[in-house]
Design a protein around this motif. Structure first.
Motif, PDB file in Angstrom:
ATOM      1  N   ARG A 197      52.783  16.333  -8.754  1.00 42.68           N
ATOM      2  CA  ARG A 197      53.458  17.617  -8.506  1.00 42.68           C
ATOM      3  C   ARG A 197      54.259  18.010  -9.730  1.00 42.68           C
ATOM      4  NH1 ARG A 197      55.840  13.489  -5.813  1.00 42.68           N
ATOM      5  NH2 ARG A 197      58.069  13.171  -6.173  1.00 42.68           N
ATOM      6  N   THR A 198      54.637  19.271  -9.768  1.00 41.42           N
ATOM      7  CA  THR A 198      55.476  19.775 -10.862  1.00 41.42           C
ATOM      8  C   THR A 198      56.655  20.509 -10.225  1.00 41.42           C
ATOM      9  OG1 THR A 198      54.439  21.936 -11.030  1.00 41.42           O
ATOM     10  CG2 THR A 198      53.401  20.170 -12.268  1.00 41.42           C
ATOM     11  N   GLU A 199      57.774  20.477 -10.950  1.00 37.26           N
ATOM     12  CA  GLU A 199      58.961  21.180 -10.440  1.00 37.26           C
ATOM     13  C   GLU A 199      59.676  21.829 -11.620  1.00 37.26           C
ATOM     14  OE1 GLU A 199      63.221  20.224  -8.203  1.00 37.26           O
ATOM     15  OE2 GLU A 199      61.874  18.579  -8.691  1.00 37.26           O
ATOM     16  N   GLN A 200      59.898  23.130 -11.518  1.00 38.97           N
ATOM     17  CA  GLN A 200      60.606  23.843 -12.588  1.00 38.97           C
ATOM     18  C   GLN A 200      62.100  23.588 -12.384  1.00 38.97           C
ATOM     19  OE1 GLN A 200      58.314  25.812 -14.539  1.00 38.97           O
ATOM     20  NE2 GLN A 200      59.945  25.721 -16.075  1.00 38.97           N
ATOM     21  N   ILE A 201      62.682  22.700 -13.204  1.00 40.14           N
ATOM     22  CA  ILE A 201      64.087  22.313 -13.011  1.00 40.14           C
ATOM     23  C   ILE A 201      65.009  23.411 -13.524  1.00 40.14           C
ATOM     24  CG2 ILE A 201      65.832  20.556 -13.577  1.00 40.14           C
ATOM     25  CD1 ILE A 201      63.709  19.228 -12.132  1.00 40.14           C
ATOM     26  N   THR A 202      64.670  23.964 -14.685  1.00 39.28           N
ATOM     27  CA  THR A 202      65.365  25.126 -15.250  1.00 39.28           C
ATOM     28  C   THR A 202      64.243  26.003 -15.814  1.00 39.28           C
ATOM     29  OG1 THR A 202      65.557  24.427 -17.558  1.00 39.28           O
ATOM     30  CG2 THR A 202      67.211  23.538 -16.045  1.00 39.28           C
ATOM     31  N   PRO A 203      64.536  27.243 -16.225  1.00 40.02           N
ATOM     32  CA  PRO A 203      63.437  28.070 -16.742  1.00 40.02           C
ATOM     33  C   PRO A 203      62.689  27.418 -17.917  1.00 40.02           C
ATOM     34  CG  PRO A 203      65.359  29.420 -16.314  1.00 40.02           C
ATOM     35  CD  PRO A 203      65.794  28.000 -16.105  1.00 40.02           C
ATOM     36  N   SER A 204      63.357  26.539 -18.671  1.00 41.70           N
ATOM     37  CA  SER A 204      62.680  25.954 -19.838  1.00 41.70           C
ATOM     38  C   SER A 204      62.359  24.468 -19.688  1.00 41.70           C
ATOM     39  CB  SER A 204      63.529  26.155 -21.090  1.00 41.70           C
ATOM     40  OG  SER A 204      64.758  25.480 -20.936  1.00 41.70           O
ATOM     41  N   ILE A 205      62.598  23.885 -18.524  1.00 36.37           N
ATOM     42  CA  ILE A 205      62.303  22.452 -18.370  1.00 36.37           C
ATOM     43  C   ILE A 205      61.521  22.228 -17.076  1.00 36.37           C
ATOM     44  CG2 ILE A 205      63.236  20.110 -18.179  1.00 36.37           C
ATOM     45  CD1 ILE A 205      65.725  21.079 -19.669  1.00 36.37           C
ATOM     46  N   VAL A 206      60.357  21.592 -17.235  1.00 40.16           N
ATOM     47  CA  VAL A 206      59.527  21.309 -16.047  1.00 40.16           C
ATOM     48  C   VAL A 206      59.430  19.798 -15.860  1.00 40.16           C
ATOM     49  CG1 VAL A 206      57.312  21.441 -17.300  1.00 40.16           C
ATOM     50  CG2 VAL A 206      57.364  21.861 -14.865  1.00 40.16           C
ATOM     51  N   ARG A 207      59.640  19.365 -14.620  1.00 40.25           N
ATOM     52  CA  ARG A 207      59.502  17.928 -14.292  1.00 40.25           C
ATOM     53  C   ARG A 207      58.104  17.691 -13.774  1.00 40.25           C
ATOM     54  NH1 ARG A 207      64.368  15.637 -11.477  1.00 40.25           N
ATOM     55  NH2 ARG A 207      64.960  15.683 -13.667  1.00 40.25           N
ATOM     56  N   ILE A 208      57.403  16.731 -14.396  1.00 43.18           N
ATOM     57  CA  ILE A 208      56.046  16.407 -13.966  1.00 43.18           C
ATOM     58  C   ILE A 208      56.082  15.009 -13.371  1.00 43.18           C
ATOM     59  CG2 ILE A 208      53.643  16.173 -14.720  1.00 43.18           C
ATOM     60  CD1 ILE A 208      54.168  18.766 -15.860  1.00 43.18           C
ATOM     61  N   THR A 209      55.642  14.910 -12.138  1.00 42.30           N
ATOM     62  CA  THR A 209      55.616  13.611 -11.470  1.00 42.30           C
ATOM     63  C   THR A 209      54.189  13.079 -11.513  1.00 42.30           C
ATOM     64  OG1 THR A 209      57.451  14.251 -10.061  1.00 42.30           O
ATOM     65  CG2 THR A 209      56.102  12.413  -9.299  1.00 42.30           C
ATOM     66  N   LEU A 210      54.075  11.867 -12.079  1.00 43.22           N
ATOM     67  CA  LEU A 210      52.760  11.254 -12.294  1.00 43.22           C
ATOM     68  C   LEU A 210      52.570  10.079 -11.336  1.00 43.22           C
ATOM     69  CD1 LEU A 210      53.140  11.219 -16.151  1.00 43.22           C
ATOM     70  CD2 LEU A 210      51.543  12.673 -14.882  1.00 43.22           C
ATOM     71  N   ILE A 211      51.345   9.924 -10.876  1.00 43.16           N
ATOM     72  CA  ILE A 211      51.026   8.807  -9.985  1.00 43.16           C
ATOM     73  C   ILE A 211      49.750   8.127 -10.493  1.00 43.16           C
ATOM     74  CG2 ILE A 211      52.118   9.739  -7.890  1.00 43.16           C
ATOM     75  CD1 ILE A 211      49.333  10.727  -7.041  1.00 43.16           C
ATOM     76  N   GLY A 212      49.479   6.953  -9.929  1.00 46.96           N
ATOM     77  CA  GLY A 212      48.229   6.261 -10.277  1.00 46.96           C
ATOM     78  C   GLY A 212      48.420   4.769 -10.148  1.00 46.96           C
ATOM     79  N   ASP A 213      47.329   4.076  -9.794  1.00 54.44           N
ATOM     80  CA  ASP A 213      47.395   2.612  -9.671  1.00 54.44           C
ATOM     81  C   ASP A 213      47.842   1.987 -10.981  1.00 54.44           C
ATOM     82  OD1 ASP A 213      46.507   2.933  -7.138  1.00 54.44           O
ATOM     83  OD2 ASP A 213      44.404   2.411  -7.573  1.00 54.44           O
ATOM     84  N   ALA A 214      47.527   2.659 -12.084  1.00 50.12           N
ATOM     85  CA  ALA A 214      47.862   2.099 -13.396  1.00 50.12           C
ATOM     86  C   ALA A 214      49.363   1.970 -13.610  1.00 50.12           C
ATOM     87  CB  ALA A 214      47.246   2.972 -14.494  1.00 50.12           C
ATOM     88  N   LEU A 215      50.171   2.581 -12.734  1.00 51.81           N
ATOM     89  CA  LEU A 215      51.631   2.472 -12.900  1.00 51.81           C
ATOM     90  C   LEU A 215      52.150   1.085 -12.526  1.00 51.81           C
ATOM     91  CD1 LEU A 215      53.108   5.882 -11.688  1.00 51.81           C
ATOM     92  CD2 LEU A 215      53.334   4.839 -13.950  1.00 51.81           C
ATOM     93  N   GLU A 216      51.291   0.273 -11.930  1.00 54.44           N
ATOM     94  CA  GLU A 216      51.742  -1.067 -11.558  1.00 54.44           C
ATOM     95  C   GLU A 216      52.260  -1.796 -12.797  1.00 54.44           C
ATOM     96  OE1 GLU A 216      48.909  -3.302  -9.249  1.00 54.44           O
ATOM     97  OE2 GLU A 216      50.181  -5.089  -9.534  1.00 54.44           O
TER      98      GLU A 216
END
Ligand code: FAD
Length: 275
Positions: free
Chosen positions: A10-29
């Motif tokens: 998912r993505t979330e626009q925290i401020t007009p110029s900063i976007v938070r990108i949430t990453l997932i995947g088995d590789a995060l282990e």
């Protein structure tokens, strides 16, 4: 060092110029980032083909691929949430910027560098590569007074300092941002943790140095500064030569440099006065 292929959840626009990108995947282990300034190398798809090309780990170390275009930039793992029973998640906060570095703070990212442009258009399901962090330098635990200086690109690391410095440390923060639209990046609790001075670049140049000069520095203060490298040159000069901070009291990092594509942050902030 692990090389991971991850997916945007998912993505979330925290401020007009900063976007938070949430990453997932088995590789995060096994992912871990324990230091405030830990960073990862993020690999982006080639905008021309959409193909994500990453180096490969072999028995002999990291091998660059023979085909495809490798595009990578440095980012701070803002937050990692291991999940023993669900999907682990990694947040990375991307500043969206224009290509000439003059319009940080306005969302005109279609024209920015490949990382900024990718983040502005990211959707669930998109792929990204993440390598590192190479190792963690833990926050010093004997600090009683800290000064933290950051622009937008260093706000993720700044919030990690807030979390990782001892609770007893007095923290002064000078945050050099485009304008007031960036302020909601910090939560109320984070703003309370430090004595925060917001400096708006829209009010004109020179404020950061002026604010640094007006600080009443404790004898054993620890200063960390990160952001646009040229803006930090006079700040570093003052702290190193006039305030005479020892090298173990001062860490100044160029996170990007106006006019330079993919700055090598190991290059000296001030080439005329390397560490
Ligand atoms: C250790 C470390 C941690 C970092 N953590 C983060 C982070 O968590 N979040 C984050 O957003 N950035 C972070 N950065 C900065 C990020 O790596 C750079 O901004 C990077 O250059 C962006 O890549 P790009 O492809 O968008 O632009 P590039 O292709 O590298 O540059 C294209 C043009 O844009 C300009 N430019 C680059 N960045 C900016 C900017 N922020 N504002 C205005 N102009 C710019 C350049 O000067 C150049 O002219 C970090 C850097 C380092 C070294």
């Amino acid at each position: 060092m692990a090389l991971r292929r991850l997916t945007v959840d998912r993505t979330e626009q925290i401020t007009p110029s900063i976007v938070r990108i949430t990453l997932i995947g088995d590789a995060l282990e096994g992912f871990s980032a324990l230091g405030p300034t830990d960073h990862v190398k993020v690999f982006f798809p080639d905008p021309a083909t959409g193909a994500l090309t990453m180096p490969e780990l072999t028995g002999d170390g990291v091998r660059r691929p023979t085909d495809g275009v490798v595009i990578s930039r440095d980012y701070t793992p803002r937050q990692f949430r291991p999940a023993p029973f669900g999907a682990a998640e990694l947040d990375i906060d991307f500043v969206l910027h224009a290509p000439d570095g003059t319009r940080i703070g306005t969302v005109d990212a279609a024209a920015g560098g490949p990382a900024s442009a990718w983040a502005a258009a990211a959707h669930p399901g998109d792929e990204l590569g993440v390598a590192g962090p190479r190792g963690s330098r833990l926050a010093p635990q004997d600090v009683s007074d800290a000064v933290l200086i950051a622009d937008e690109t260093a706000l993720p690391a700044f919030t990690r300092w807030l979390d990782l410095l001892p609770a007893s440390a007095r923290i002064t923060a000078l945050l050099d941002i485009a304008d007031e639209e960036v302020e909601p990046y910090l939560t109320g609790e984070q703003t309370q943790r430090a004595s925060v001075e917001w400096l708006y670049r829209s009010d004109g140049p020179g404020q950061l140095l002026e604010s640094v000069r007006s600080l009443d520095l404790a004898p054993d203060v620890y200063v960390w500064a990160a952001g646009e490298a040229s803006a930090l040159v006079p700040v570093r000069r003052y702290l190193k030569h006039e305030a005479a901070l020892r090298t173990d009291q001062l860490d100044v990092q160029g996170y990007w440099r106006r006019g330079v594509v993919n700055l090598d942050h190991h290059a000296p902030v001030d080439p005329t006065d390397p560490d």
